[in-house]
Design a protein around this motif. Structure first.
Motif, PDB file in Angstrom:
ATOM      1  N   MET A   1     -41.017  10.771 -11.658  1.00 49.74           N
ATOM      2  CA  MET A   1     -41.196  11.121 -13.072  1.00 49.74           C
ATOM      3  C   MET A   1     -41.067   9.664 -13.893  1.00 49.74           C
ATOM      4  SD  MET A   1     -41.071  14.325 -14.143  1.00 49.74           S
ATOM      5  CE  MET A   1     -40.058  16.132 -13.812  1.00 49.74           C
ATOM      6  N   ALA A   2     -41.793   9.634 -14.833  1.00 52.47           N
ATOM      7  CA  ALA A   2     -41.708   8.480 -15.542  1.00 52.47           C
ATOM      8  C   ALA A   2     -41.251   9.100 -17.040  1.00 52.47           C
ATOM      9  CB  ALA A   2     -43.038   7.552 -15.739  1.00 52.47           C
ATOM     10  N   GLU A  17     -40.397  13.208 -19.952  1.00 49.95           N
ATOM     11  CA  GLU A  17     -40.737  12.697 -18.739  1.00 49.95           C
ATOM     12  C   GLU A  17     -41.862  13.562 -18.170  1.00 49.95           C
ATOM     13  OE1 GLU A  17     -37.358  14.192 -16.057  1.00 49.95           O
ATOM     14  OE2 GLU A  17     -36.010  12.376 -17.212  1.00 49.95           O
ATOM     15  N   GLN A  19     -44.493  13.922 -15.088  1.00 48.87           N
ATOM     16  CA  GLN A  19     -44.554  13.905 -13.549  1.00 48.87           C
ATOM     17  C   GLN A  19     -45.941  12.801 -13.114  1.00 48.87           C
ATOM     18  OE1 GLN A  19     -45.604  17.830 -12.002  1.00 48.87           O
ATOM     19  NE2 GLN A  19     -45.861  17.159  -9.892  1.00 48.87           N
ATOM     20  N   ASP A  20     -45.414  12.150 -11.971  1.00 49.17           N
ATOM     21  CA  ASP A  20     -46.274  11.073 -11.452  1.00 49.17           C
ATOM     22  C   ASP A  20     -47.580  11.908 -10.994  1.00 49.17           C
ATOM     23  OD1 ASP A  20     -44.307   9.383 -11.558  1.00 49.17           O
ATOM     24  OD2 ASP A  20     -44.035   9.206  -9.418  1.00 49.17           O
ATOM     25  N   GLY A  21     -48.907  11.214 -11.427  1.00 47.38           N
ATOM     26  CA  GLY A  21     -50.104  11.717 -10.839  1.00 47.38           C
ATOM     27  C   GLY A  21     -50.862  12.653 -12.006  1.00 47.38           C
ATOM     28  N   THR A  23     -51.646  12.698 -16.215  1.00 44.21           N
ATOM     29  CA  THR A  23     -52.143  11.458 -17.087  1.00 44.21           C
ATOM     30  C   THR A  23     -51.285  11.217 -18.395  1.00 44.21           C
ATOM     31  OG1 THR A  23     -53.633  12.917 -18.451  1.00 44.21           O
ATOM     32  CG2 THR A  23     -54.509  11.532 -16.526  1.00 44.21           C
ATOM     33  N   LYS A  89     -53.159   7.173 -15.800  1.00 41.51           N
ATOM     34  CA  LYS A  89     -52.391   7.711 -14.601  1.00 41.51           C
ATOM     35  C   LYS A  89     -50.987   7.429 -14.803  1.00 41.51           C
ATOM     36  CE  LYS A  89     -55.232  10.394 -12.005  1.00 41.51           C
ATOM     37  NZ  LYS A  89     -55.201  11.670 -12.276  1.00 41.51           N
ATOM     38  N   VAL A  90     -50.094   8.471 -14.613  1.00 43.29           N
ATOM     39  CA  VAL A  90     -48.546   8.002 -14.588  1.00 43.29           C
ATOM     40  C   VAL A  90     -48.147   8.054 -13.280  1.00 43.29           C
ATOM     41  CG1 VAL A  90     -46.436   9.244 -15.140  1.00 43.29           C
ATOM     42  CG2 VAL A  90     -48.229   9.537 -16.583  1.00 43.29           C
ATOM     43  N   GLY A  91     -47.490   6.851 -12.920  1.00 39.84           N
ATOM     44  CA  GLY A  91     -46.651   6.643 -11.826  1.00 39.84           C
ATOM     45  C   GLY A  91     -45.278   5.951 -11.934  1.00 39.84           C
ATOM     46  N   ALA A  92     -44.549   5.771 -11.014  1.00 31.98           N
ATOM     47  CA  ALA A  92     -43.218   4.811 -11.138  1.00 31.98           C
ATOM     48  C   ALA A  92     -43.350   3.478 -12.136  1.00 31.98           C
ATOM     49  CB  ALA A  92     -42.623   4.832 -10.007  1.00 31.98           C
ATOM     50  N   ASP A  95     -42.639   3.753 -15.571  1.00 32.41           N
ATOM     51  CA  ASP A  95     -41.335   4.352 -16.397  1.00 32.41           C
ATOM     52  C   ASP A  95     -41.061   3.519 -17.448  1.00 32.41           C
ATOM     53  OD1 ASP A  95     -39.335   6.163 -16.570  1.00 32.41           O
ATOM     54  OD2 ASP A  95     -38.011   4.700 -15.176  1.00 32.41           O
TER      55      ASP A  95
END
Length: 106
Positions: A1-2, A17, A19-21, A23, A89-92, A95
């Motif tokens: 989560m970022a 927050e 979730q990874d994956g 947008t 796209k959200v990923g670590a 963060d």
């Protein structure tokens, strides 16, 4: 989560927050952040999820695709750091990301 901070044009901050994956747009919609409508549902077919990426984060969010660039032609007040949040796209690595929302979407 970022953790992503969305800042409305009036300065109101929403830190959520995501979730990874997902947008950046999906994070805003799922957390009811005002100013991101996402009329097309994230298909890069509108500009209602337009954001300004904080300059410190532009390298990590990547460059605009040609389709995204074309869609931004329909957005108001496009700037160098303008992006469609449905295309990030959200990923670590994101963060702490900060995005600002244009006034016309507020």
């Amino acid at each position: 989560m970022a953790k992503i901070t969305y800042i409305e044009h009036d300065g109101t901050e929403h830190q959520v927050e995501v979730q990874d994956g997902l947008t950046v747009m999906e994070g805003a919609i799922r957390n009811m952040v005002p100013g991101i409508d996402a009329d097309c549902g994230g298909a890069c077919a509108c500009a209602t999820c337009h954001v300004y990426v904080d300059p410190a984060w532009t390298d990590k969010t990547g460059e605009r695709s040609s389709m995204e660039d074309s869609m931004l032609d329909f957005a108001s007040d496009v700037q160098e750091t303008s992006r469609l949040s449905c295309q990030i796209k959200v990923g670590a690595a994101l963060d702490g990301l900060i995005v600002r929302l244009p006034e016309e979407q507020g």
